[in-house]
Design an enzyme around this catalytic site. Structure first.
Site, PDB file in Angstrom:
ATOM      1  N   ASP A   1      33.954  36.634  56.086  1.00 39.76           N
ATOM      2  CA  ASP A   1      32.675  37.590  55.695  1.00 39.76           C
ATOM      3  C   ASP A   1      31.506  36.461  55.276  1.00 39.76           C
ATOM      4  O   ASP A   1      30.407  36.845  55.523  1.00 39.76           O
ATOM      5  CB  ASP A   1      33.340  38.325  54.367  1.00 39.76           C
TER       6      ASP A   1
ATOM      7  N   ARG B   1      34.406  34.777  38.248  1.00 40.68           N
ATOM      8  CA  ARG B   1      33.030  35.423  38.587  1.00 40.68           C
ATOM      9  C   ARG B   1      31.991  35.046  37.892  1.00 40.68           C
ATOM     10  O   ARG B   1      30.701  34.418  38.459  1.00 40.68           O
ATOM     11  CB  ARG B   1      33.055  36.945  39.113  1.00 40.68           C
TER      12      ARG B   1
ATOM     13  N   ASP C   1      34.123  42.749  41.791  1.00 38.77           N
ATOM     14  CA  ASP C   1      33.398  41.356  41.961  1.00 38.77           C
ATOM     15  C   ASP C   1      31.835  41.390  42.148  1.00 38.77           C
ATOM     16  O   ASP C   1      31.010  40.792  41.431  1.00 38.77           O
ATOM     17  CB  ASP C   1      34.025  40.626  43.117  1.00 38.77           C
TER      18      ASP C   1
ATOM     19  N   SER D   1      43.982  40.210  51.528  1.00 38.35           N
ATOM     20  CA  SER D   1      42.835  39.830  51.062  1.00 38.35           C
ATOM     21  C   SER D   1      43.221  38.932  49.629  1.00 38.35           C
ATOM     22  O   SER D   1      43.982  39.681  48.873  1.00 38.35           O
ATOM     23  CB  SER D   1      41.894  40.727  50.724  1.00 38.35           C
TER      24      SER D   1
HETATM   25  N1  ARG Z   1      41.325  43.343  41.414  1.00 37.42           N
HETATM   26  C1  ARG Z   1      41.232  42.217  41.043  1.00 37.42           C
HETATM   27  C2  ARG Z   1      39.752  42.147  39.874  1.00 37.42           C
HETATM   28  O1  ARG Z   1      39.006  43.173  40.175  1.00 37.42           O
HETATM   29  C3  ARG Z   1      41.062  41.200  41.722  1.00 37.42           C
HETATM   30  C4  ARG Z   1      40.160  40.998  42.844  1.00 37.42           C
HETATM   31  C5  ARG Z   1      40.339  40.136  43.843  1.00 37.42           C
HETATM   32  N2  ARG Z   1      38.991  40.089  44.557  1.00 37.42           N
HETATM   33  C6  ARG Z   1      38.939  39.738  45.835  1.00 37.42           C
HETATM   34  N3  ARG Z   1      37.645  39.322  46.516  1.00 37.42           N
HETATM   35  N4  ARG Z   1      40.167  39.572  46.741  1.00 37.42           N
HETATM   36  O2  ARG Z   1      39.409  41.179  39.220  1.00 37.42           O
END
Ligand code: ARG
Length: 400
Positions: A14, A94, A123, A174
């Protein structure tokens, strides 16, 4: 000359497509920024790939130390765990990435920052809100949220733009990784009835393969910060890494969570967070020893708030600052050592000690040396039970 944008670049499909797309759609020159928060693969290869994709500059910043010091350890001191299960690894990374995007944009004179988040997850919220907190008004572009391509369409776009499809695209999951944990989503995991397959895990052994003998470790804390392992003083990054390796060997740290996303979706999230699980257990065990009952009760509420706001992208807010000040204050006597036993996926606390322990042997013991004055108990109970007796006389409980 075109304007510049700083893109948070992971090296995946991506964000690689995003480099081309930002040029095509917005005529922006891309500065790729890769943030090392630990356990990231080949950073030099990622940097070169960004340049191959047409980025005018590719930066890699080793932020492991500030990640641990400024994000992970404050969250550990707070005992922040989302919905009692998720130690927040991604959520803590993040705001740091947002901070570096903003700093880099200022340094490079970029007019915008960009990231590869979709419009369905947490995110995007964390990055957008954190950037807004640090640089209100700075333009944020989220290509994957705008272009509305399916996975297949993204791959087709990549093929038509000479973007190599990474072998990892073949991976059904992912993944997001940092020193504090690894998040695994998608593929067969999207059916909550499916047991996570073996290949979902990379950091933790399955119980069938863990050693037949337990491992013990002693974690030393100073004011709520872990500072040593088995008596050896270690910097935060090394300490977390060592516990990570050891706990992973014993299958500790797997989490299978039906999670409530901020955007209203329930999702099935699988995590491996060996270091986080061990350190959170150990830290709380030490707090049990040195904090008073009321402190523990109130701090647990603060922990839930702290976890929620971290999860919900509100790291850079007054609310977090205020809670952090409270947490910091609670940690002034959280100094001591915790002994942990790792065995077959379990992390058991088997010992704890502190110069500030509130545990008093002479009060607790049933053996010789007991100083607790039992003759004072009837008077205490008489007063304690007073409102109960008063109410029972006036309002008798109805017979069963
Ligand atoms: N569900 C978790 C969170 O919201 C993990 C997110 C993982 N992010 C990703 N881009 N695969 O913090």
């Amino acid at each position: 000359m075109s304007d510049k944008v700083v893109l948070a670049y992971s090296g995946g499909l991506d964000t690689s497509v995003a480099i081309k797309w930002l040029k095509e759609r917005y005529d922006l020159d891309v500065i790729a920024l890769t943030v090392d928060v630990g356990n990231v693969a080949d950073l030099e290869a990622i940097r070169r790939k960004a340049l191959d994709m047409g980025a005018i500059k590719a930066l890699v910043i080793d932020s492991r130390e500030s990640f641990i010091k400024s994000f992970v350890f404050p969250a550990l001191q707070a005992d922040a765990v989302y919905e009692g299960q998720y130690p927040l690894a991604t959520a803590l990374g993040r705001p740091l990435i947002a901070q570096l995007l903003v700093e880099t944009a200022k340094k490079e004179g970029a007019i915008a920052v960009a990231h590869g988040c979709t419009g369905k997850g947490n995110d995007q919220v964390r990055l957008d809100v954190s950037v807004a907190a640090l640089a209100p008004g700075l333009k944020i572009i989220a290509p994957a949220r705008e272009w509305n391509m399916t996975r297949e369409e993204t791959i087709a776009y990549a093929q038509s733009h000479n973007i190599p499809i990474p072998i990892t695209t073949a991976s059904p999951y992912s993944i997001d990784e940092s020193l504090w944990g690894r998040a695994i989503e998608c593929g067969v995991l999207e059916d909550p009835w499916n047991e996570p397959p073996k290949d979902a895990f990379l950091w933790t052994k399955s119980l069938e393969e863990t050693p037949a003998q337990p491992a013990y470790l002693e974690i030393g804390f100073d004011k709520g910060i872990p500072i040593s392992l088995d008596g050896e003083k270690l910097d935060g990054v090394t300490l977390v890494q060592r516990i990570h390796d050891l706990a992973g060997q014993h299958g500790v740290g797997r989490v299978d969570h039906i999670e409530n996303r901020l955007v209203g979706i329930k999702s099935r999230e699988v995590y491996e967070a060996p270091a986080a699980v061990v350190l959170l257990e150990a830290h709380q065990a030490l707090e049990d020893l040195v904090l008073a009952k009321e402190q523990l009760r109130f701090k647990a509420k603060v922990a839930a708030e702290y976890a929620d706001l971290t999860y919900n992208g509100l790291w850079f807010t007054s609310m977090r600052q205020d809670l952090a000040a409270y947490v910091e204050s609670t940690q002034r006597y959280v100094t001591g050592t915790v002994r942990v036993k790792l065995f077959k996926g379990n992390c058991q606390i088997v010992g704890r000690k502190s110069p500030y322990s509130l545990y008093d042997y002479s009060l607790a013991t049933y053996d010789k040396g007991d100083v607790f004055d039992q003759s004072a108990s009837p008077g205490f109970i008489h007063i304690w039970g007073l409102p109960v007796r008063t109410q029972a006389e006036v309002q008798p409980e109805p017979p069963e």
